[in-house]
Design a protein around this motif. Structure first.
Motif, PDB file in Angstrom:
ATOM      1  N   SER A 165      25.463  24.953  37.337  1.00 36.83           N
ATOM      2  CA  SER A 165      25.829  23.447  38.140  1.00 36.83           C
ATOM      3  C   SER A 165      26.796  22.056  37.298  1.00 36.83           C
ATOM      4  CB  SER A 165      25.018  22.991  39.142  1.00 36.83           C
ATOM      5  OG  SER A 165      23.747  22.885  38.162  1.00 36.83           O
ATOM      6  N   VAL A 166      26.372  23.163  35.942  1.00 40.47           N
ATOM      7  CA  VAL A 166      26.644  21.808  35.068  1.00 40.47           C
ATOM      8  C   VAL A 166      27.699  22.400  34.003  1.00 40.47           C
ATOM      9  CG1 VAL A 166      24.559  19.803  35.097  1.00 40.47           C
ATOM     10  CG2 VAL A 166      24.582  22.244  33.552  1.00 40.47           C
ATOM     11  N   ALA A 167      27.013  23.990  33.560  1.00 38.68           N
ATOM     12  CA  ALA A 167      28.493  24.211  32.511  1.00 38.68           C
ATOM     13  C   ALA A 167      29.855  24.672  33.303  1.00 38.68           C
ATOM     14  CB  ALA A 167      27.762  25.441  32.392  1.00 38.68           C
ATOM     15  N   ARG A 168      31.181  23.996  32.037  1.00 40.43           N
ATOM     16  CA  ARG A 168      31.849  24.060  32.725  1.00 40.43           C
ATOM     17  C   ARG A 168      32.387  25.398  32.895  1.00 40.43           C
ATOM     18  NH1 ARG A 168      32.176  22.856  26.916  1.00 40.43           N
ATOM     19  NH2 ARG A 168      33.820  24.355  27.093  1.00 40.43           N
ATOM     20  N   PRO A 169      33.475  25.434  34.422  1.00 45.07           N
ATOM     21  CA  PRO A 169      33.642  26.803  34.875  1.00 45.07           C
ATOM     22  C   PRO A 169      34.079  27.843  33.859  1.00 45.07           C
ATOM     23  CG  PRO A 169      34.548  25.088  36.429  1.00 45.07           C
ATOM     24  CD  PRO A 169      34.148  24.533  35.087  1.00 45.07           C
ATOM     25  N   GLU A 170      35.156  27.176  32.985  1.00 46.22           N
ATOM     26  CA  GLU A 170      35.804  28.389  32.684  1.00 46.22           C
ATOM     27  C   GLU A 170      34.634  29.132  30.760  1.00 46.22           C
ATOM     28  OE1 GLU A 170      36.359  23.714  30.596  1.00 46.22           O
ATOM     29  OE2 GLU A 170      36.624  25.238  32.237  1.00 46.22           O
ATOM     30  N   ILE A 171      33.800  28.681  30.882  1.00 52.58           N
ATOM     31  CA  ILE A 171      32.530  29.281  29.415  1.00 52.58           C
ATOM     32  C   ILE A 171      31.722  30.154  30.690  1.00 52.58           C
ATOM     33  CG2 ILE A 171      33.326  27.460  28.472  1.00 52.58           C
ATOM     34  CD1 ILE A 171      29.659  26.699  29.188  1.00 52.58           C
ATOM     35  N   MET A 172      31.750  30.410  32.011  1.00 54.95           N
ATOM     36  CA  MET A 172      31.101  30.557  32.714  1.00 54.95           C
ATOM     37  C   MET A 172      32.326  32.394  32.751  1.00 54.95           C
ATOM     38  SD  MET A 172      28.494  29.218  33.142  1.00 54.95           S
ATOM     39  CE  MET A 172      27.440  30.102  34.147  1.00 54.95           C
ATOM     40  N   ASP A 173      33.172  32.810  32.278  1.00 55.36           N
ATOM     41  CA  ASP A 173      34.170  33.642  32.532  1.00 55.36           C
ATOM     42  C   ASP A 173      34.074  34.067  31.388  1.00 55.36           C
ATOM     43  OD1 ASP A 173      35.260  35.676  34.645  1.00 55.36           O
ATOM     44  OD2 ASP A 173      36.581  34.058  34.342  1.00 55.36           O
ATOM     45  N   VAL A 174      34.806  35.647  31.373  1.00 56.58           N
ATOM     46  CA  VAL A 174      34.733  36.531  29.844  1.00 56.58           C
ATOM     47  C   VAL A 174      35.686  36.033  29.296  1.00 56.58           C
ATOM     48  CG1 VAL A 174      34.179  38.899  31.310  1.00 56.58           C
ATOM     49  CG2 VAL A 174      36.461  37.934  30.441  1.00 56.58           C
ATOM     50  N   ASN A 175      35.405  36.145  27.639  1.00 55.71           N
ATOM     51  CA  ASN A 175      36.061  36.036  27.090  1.00 55.71           C
ATOM     52  C   ASN A 175      36.927  36.555  26.941  1.00 55.71           C
ATOM     53  OD1 ASN A 175      36.985  35.741  23.826  1.00 55.71           O
ATOM     54  ND2 ASN A 175      36.613  33.370  24.001  1.00 55.71           N
ATOM     55  N   GLN A 176      38.808  36.434  26.819  1.00 57.80           N
ATOM     56  CA  GLN A 176      39.693  37.607  26.678  1.00 57.80           C
ATOM     57  C   GLN A 176      39.204  38.357  25.142  1.00 57.80           C
ATOM     58  OE1 GLN A 176      41.863  38.722  28.923  1.00 57.80           O
ATOM     59  NE2 GLN A 176      42.357  40.228  27.776  1.00 57.80           N
ATOM     60  N   ALA A 177      39.229  37.741  24.439  1.00 58.23           N
ATOM     61  CA  ALA A 177      38.904  38.369  23.097  1.00 58.23           C
ATOM     62  C   ALA A 177      38.014  39.189  22.738  1.00 58.23           C
ATOM     63  CB  ALA A 177      38.906  37.104  22.364  1.00 58.23           C
ATOM     64  N   ALA A 178      36.616  38.889  23.701  1.00 62.29           N
ATOM     65  CA  ALA A 178      35.957  39.995  24.324  1.00 62.29           C
ATOM     66  C   ALA A 178      36.258  41.049  24.289  1.00 62.29           C
ATOM     67  CB  ALA A 178      34.724  38.898  24.370  1.00 62.29           C
ATOM     68  N   THR A 196      29.624  38.120  36.533  1.00 64.79           N
ATOM     69  CA  THR A 196      31.102  36.939  36.823  1.00 64.79           C
ATOM     70  C   THR A 196      31.199  36.283  38.317  1.00 64.79           C
ATOM     71  OG1 THR A 196      32.767  37.800  37.108  1.00 64.79           O
ATOM     72  CG2 THR A 196      32.718  36.806  35.116  1.00 64.79           C
ATOM     73  N   HIS A 197      31.065  37.199  39.098  1.00 69.07           N
ATOM     74  CA  HIS A 197      31.015  37.036  40.208  1.00 69.07           C
ATOM     75  C   HIS A 197      32.061  36.694  41.179  1.00 69.07           C
ATOM     76  CE1 HIS A 197      26.245  35.707  41.018  1.00 69.07           C
ATOM     77  NE2 HIS A 197      26.780  37.218  39.904  1.00 69.07           N
ATOM     78  N   ARG A 198      33.412  36.972  40.117  1.00 69.38           N
ATOM     79  CA  ARG A 198      35.276  36.786  40.357  1.00 69.38           C
ATOM     80  C   ARG A 198      35.408  38.147  40.605  1.00 69.38           C
ATOM     81  NH1 ARG A 198      35.165  31.852  35.355  1.00 69.38           N
ATOM     82  NH2 ARG A 198      33.660  30.676  36.565  1.00 69.38           N
ATOM     83  N   PRO A 199      35.237  38.764  41.354  1.00 70.91           N
ATOM     84  CA  PRO A 199      36.118  39.765  41.674  1.00 70.91           C
ATOM     85  C   PRO A 199      37.736  39.870  41.493  1.00 70.91           C
ATOM     86  CG  PRO A 199      35.435  38.783  44.058  1.00 70.91           C
ATOM     87  CD  PRO A 199      34.512  38.327  42.702  1.00 70.91           C
ATOM     88  N   ALA A 200      38.527  40.377  40.401  1.00 67.09           N
ATOM     89  CA  ALA A 200      39.684  40.929  40.535  1.00 67.09           C
ATOM     90  C   ALA A 200      40.095  42.194  40.224  1.00 67.09           C
ATOM     91  CB  ALA A 200      40.100  39.309  39.732  1.00 67.09           C
ATOM     92  N   THR A 201      41.348  42.755  39.540  1.00 66.90           N
ATOM     93  CA  THR A 201      41.650  43.324  39.149  1.00 66.90           C
ATOM     94  C   THR A 201      42.872  42.882  38.109  1.00 66.90           C
ATOM     95  OG1 THR A 201      41.604  44.893  40.136  1.00 66.90           O
ATOM     96  CG2 THR A 201      42.918  45.818  38.691  1.00 66.90           C
ATOM     97  N   HIS A 202      42.005  42.102  36.450  1.00 63.59           N
ATOM     98  CA  HIS A 202      43.337  41.943  35.133  1.00 63.59           C
ATOM     99  C   HIS A 202      44.584  43.438  34.780  1.00 63.59           C
ATOM    100  CE1 HIS A 202      41.466  37.949  36.334  1.00 63.59           C
ATOM    101  NE2 HIS A 202      40.641  39.045  36.390  1.00 63.59           N
ATOM    102  N   ARG A 203      45.431  42.878  34.902  1.00 58.78           N
ATOM    103  CA  ARG A 203      46.240  43.729  33.728  1.00 58.78           C
ATOM    104  C   ARG A 203      46.741  43.264  32.643  1.00 58.78           C
ATOM    105  NH1 ARG A 203      46.437  45.545  39.500  1.00 58.78           N
ATOM    106  NH2 ARG A 203      45.552  47.757  39.337  1.00 58.78           N
ATOM    107  N   PHE A 204      46.431  43.729  31.310  1.00 60.59           N
ATOM    108  CA  PHE A 204      47.219  42.646  30.304  1.00 60.59           C
ATOM    109  C   PHE A 204      48.133  43.994  29.193  1.00 60.59           C
ATOM    110  CE2 PHE A 204      42.480  43.839  30.039  1.00 60.59           C
ATOM    111  CZ  PHE A 204      42.384  43.939  28.794  1.00 60.59           C
ATOM    112  N   GLU A 205      48.223  43.175  28.062  1.00 61.84           N
ATOM    113  CA  GLU A 205      49.018  44.296  27.049  1.00 61.84           C
ATOM    114  C   GLU A 205      47.201  44.527  26.103  1.00 61.84           C
ATOM    115  OE1 GLU A 205      51.960  44.016  23.846  1.00 61.84           O
ATOM    116  OE2 GLU A 205      52.544  44.325  25.944  1.00 61.84           O
TER     117      GLU A 205
END
Length: 229
Positions: A165-178, A196-205
């Motif tokens: 509830s108090v953490a910034r939303p961005e730190i609760m997601d994965v780190n792209q470098a990791a 992360t409870h953020r269902p999605a498909t991410h495509r990247f290079e």
């Protein structure tokens, strides 16, 4: 091969409809699959394989029935059920997977993870994770009476809700470098994870090639199944 992937069910007696949805999956669609992969947090909390509550027994009966029907069930620890051990796995007919694990999926090497270790910006959580994954801490915890372990689990859930509830939303997601580092380390271009409870498909290079990261959905309000084959 048709494989089913699920994670973050957080099964809990207080949400019986979700338990029923999971039981229906095992008795229905999963019987026609080639494999079921559970990528962590099957349970809201796990206090030890000696837990005498009704829910673990019901789940074990259902997963064993699926295995006995010829469908292998694979389980990877999450941040809520990391204490699930070999004794329960044997009763439940499930095969424990290391986190991370690479499998062949449709001829492609695919990396499976729970996903919490990819959230490297959440420093407070990673410190807690290091503590509870220490074998000495686990041995001490599992030596306590069940009632004491249940009380600790309830307190830990409360602390988790507070942190979320108090953490910034961005730190609760994965780190792209990791993410990139994990995929490079295992020589893959496809990653499937939960947490992360953020269902999605991410495509990247990734190093000049197209890569894909599939995030599984949670089961707090409804079921969520990834079907690949």
């Amino acid at each position: 091969m048709t494989a089913l992937f699920i994670s973050d069910l957080h099964l809990d007696p207080q949400r019986p409809h979700i338990v029923d949805l999971f039981a229906a999956l095992l008795a229905g669609e999963a019987r026609r699959a080639d494999a079921l992969y559970i990528l962590g947090d099957l349970f809201e909390a796990w206090i030890g394989d000696d837990d005498d509550a009704a829910l673990p027994a019901r789940v074990a009966q259902a997963t064993r029935a699926l295995r006995d029907a010829g469908v292998p069930v694979y389980f990877m620890h999450g941040n809520r059920d990391f204490l699930l051990g070999a004794d329960y796995a044997a009763r439940a007919g499930i095969t424990l997977l290391a986190d991370p694990t690479v499998i062949e999926l449709g001829g492609e090497r695919t990396l499976l993870m729970h996903g919490d270790t990819l959230c490297t910006d959440d420093v407070e959580y990673l410190k807690f994770r290091a503590l509870v994954r220490d074998p000495r801490w686990q041995a001490q915890f599992l030596s306590k009476p069940l009632a004491e372990r249940r009380a600790f689990a309830a307190q830990a859930r409360g602390e988790s809700r507070r942190h979320t509830s108090v953490a910034r939303p961005e730190i609760m997601d994965v780190n792209q470098a990791a993410v990139a580092a994990a995929m490079r380390a295992h020589g893959v271009r496809k990653l499937i994870h939960g947490h992360t409870h953020r269902p999605a498909t991410h495509r990247f290079e990734l190093d000049g090639q197209t890569a894909e990261r599939i995030v599984l959905g949670d089961w707090y309000e409804q079921d969520s199944v990834l079907r690949l084959g």
